[in-house]
Design an enzyme around this catalytic site. Structure first.
Site, PDB file in Angstrom:
ATOM      1  N   SER A 161       0.840  -1.208   0.000  1.00 24.43           N
ATOM      2  CA  SER A 161       0.000   0.000   0.000  1.00 24.43           C
ATOM      3  C   SER A 161       0.870   1.250   0.000  1.00 24.43           C
ATOM      4  CB  SER A 161      -0.933   0.013   1.220  1.00 24.43           C
ATOM      5  OG  SER A 161      -0.173  -0.030   2.413  1.00 24.43           O
TER       6      SER A 161
ATOM      7  N   GLU B 257      -0.358 -12.396  -1.558  1.00 29.27           N
ATOM      8  CA  GLU B 257      -1.820 -12.352  -1.658  1.00 29.27           C
ATOM      9  C   GLU B 257      -2.351 -13.592  -2.389  1.00 29.27           C
ATOM     10  OE1 GLU B 257      -3.093  -8.660  -3.434  1.00 29.27           O
ATOM     11  OE2 GLU B 257      -2.079  -7.459  -1.918  1.00 29.27           O
TER      12      GLU B 257
ATOM     13  N   LYS C 285       4.814 -11.255   2.933  1.00 27.07           N
ATOM     14  CA  LYS C 285       3.372 -11.487   2.777  1.00 27.07           C
ATOM     15  C   LYS C 285       3.058 -11.596   1.295  1.00 27.07           C
ATOM     16  CE  LYS C 285       0.145  -8.182   3.796  1.00 27.07           C
ATOM     17  NZ  LYS C 285      -0.402  -7.889   2.451  1.00 27.07           N
TER      18      LYS C 285
ATOM     19  N   GLU D  64      -8.921  -9.297   4.512  1.00 26.94           N
ATOM     20  CA  GLU D  64      -9.266  -7.910   4.188  1.00 26.94           C
ATOM     21  C   GLU D  64     -10.674  -7.811   3.587  1.00 26.94           C
ATOM     22  OE1 GLU D  64      -6.290  -5.708   2.002  1.00 26.94           O
ATOM     23  OE2 GLU D  64      -7.617  -3.974   1.732  1.00 26.94           O
TER      24      GLU D  64
HETATM   25  O1  KIV Z   1      -0.314  -3.328   1.735  1.00 24.04           O
HETATM   26  C1  KIV Z   1      -0.870  -3.232   2.844  1.00 24.04           C
HETATM   27  O2  KIV Z   1      -0.787  -2.224   3.541  1.00 24.04           O
HETATM   28  C2  KIV Z   1      -1.640  -4.374   3.307  1.00 24.04           C
HETATM   29  C3  KIV Z   1      -2.582  -4.161   4.462  1.00 24.04           C
HETATM   30  C4  KIV Z   1      -3.855  -3.578   3.952  1.00 24.04           C
HETATM   31  C5  KIV Z   1      -2.826  -5.404   5.220  1.00 24.04           C
HETATM   32  O3  KIV Z   1      -1.562  -5.421   2.754  1.00 24.04           O
END
Ligand code: KIV
EC number: 2.1.2.11
Length: 257
Positions: free
Chosen positions: A43, A118, A116, A185
């Site tokens: 993000s 997705e 992380k 989310e």
């Molecule tokens: O990119 C991000 O900030 C995220 C959050 C919304 C969990 O993946």
């Protein structure tokens, strides 16, 4: 904290709090808040680099910003919040070898202790199990997955039977593959509740109601710094207005002095 320690929070019903950060100031604020996890989310493409989506951000951007965030930390490494870095679009969707190389670059060149990714499509599942076998802890992310917005939009997921069942199945799969936690989310609260009760690993929600094992927020949304606010994040202050007005006052006063 190590990623594997997070499961004890769930066992003790201890709420997990995660905040995003993108530079040393936001890293310092997130650490100072006492957040258990600091996520350098992709993000940052939108909240810090001015892009309209998360797709343009590069691996180099993520490494650069993750290093800036950890330079904002002041605690000793063992005391620090768990630092997690998002793998950007197309760094894990183009085969396992590339994914290991790119996740490895994040782990080797930053203080992040996990990445992380997705979704849970078959290609992503292969990548997740390979990364974990190679010693790279993985946090999952289901529901609204911004890297898939061209297919799914920026809207709530899991609100029909098919999508509800898929997200639940995917969550169980991610746990089986060895993810240490999953971000949920923008899904219905009751779906998040079902997932939370079926999984041993913690679920960390954003726009997923109160039943998750933890909550994550994009710090810039929480502080009201963005022009556009996601519907599921109520800011705790109107930061943009507050800081904007104070700066304007200061500039005007300086011009008169
Ligand atoms: O990119 C991000 O900030 C995220 C959050 C919304 C969990 O993946």
């Amino acid at each position: 904290m190590l990623p594997s320690e997070l499961v004890t929070y769930k066992k003790k019903s201890q709420k997990i709090i995660a905040l995003t950060a993108w530079d040393s100031i936001s890293g310092s604020l997130a650490e100072h808040s006492g957040a258990d996890i600091v996520l350098v989310g992709d993000s940052l493409a939108m909240v810090c680099l001015g892009y309209k989506s998360t797709l343009p951000v590069t691996l180099e951007n993520m490494i650069y910003h993750t290093n800036a965030v950890s330079r904002g930390f002041s605690k000793e490494i063992e005391e620090q919040s768990l630092l997690v870095c998002d793998m950007p679009f197309l760094t894990y969707q183009c085969g396992e070898n590339k994914a290991v190389e790119y996740a490895g670059k994040i782990i080797k060149n930053t203080y992040a202790k996990a990445v992380k990714v997705e979704g849970a499509d078959p290609e992503v599942q292969n990548v997740i199990s390979r990364l974990i076998r190679m010693g790279i802890p993985v946090m999952g992310h289901l529901g609204l997955t911004p890297q898939s917005y061209l297919n799914l939009g920026f809207k709530q997921q899991g609100n029909n039977l098919e999508s509800h069942e898929k997200i639940k199945r995917d969550a169980l799969t991610l746990e089986k593959l060895g993810c240490f936690s999953i971000v949920l989310e923008h899904i219905p609260e009751l779906l998040a509740k079902e997932i939370q009760s079926e999984l041993e690993i913690p679920t960390i929600g954003i726009g997923a109601g109160k039943f998750c094992d933890g909550q994550v927020r994009v710090t810039a949304d929480l502080l009201g710094l963005n022009d556009k606010q996601p519907p599921f994040c109520r800011p705790i202050i109107d930061g943009k207005k507050l800081f904007g007005e104070k700066l304007k006052e200061w500039v005007a006063a300086e011009k008169l002095s």
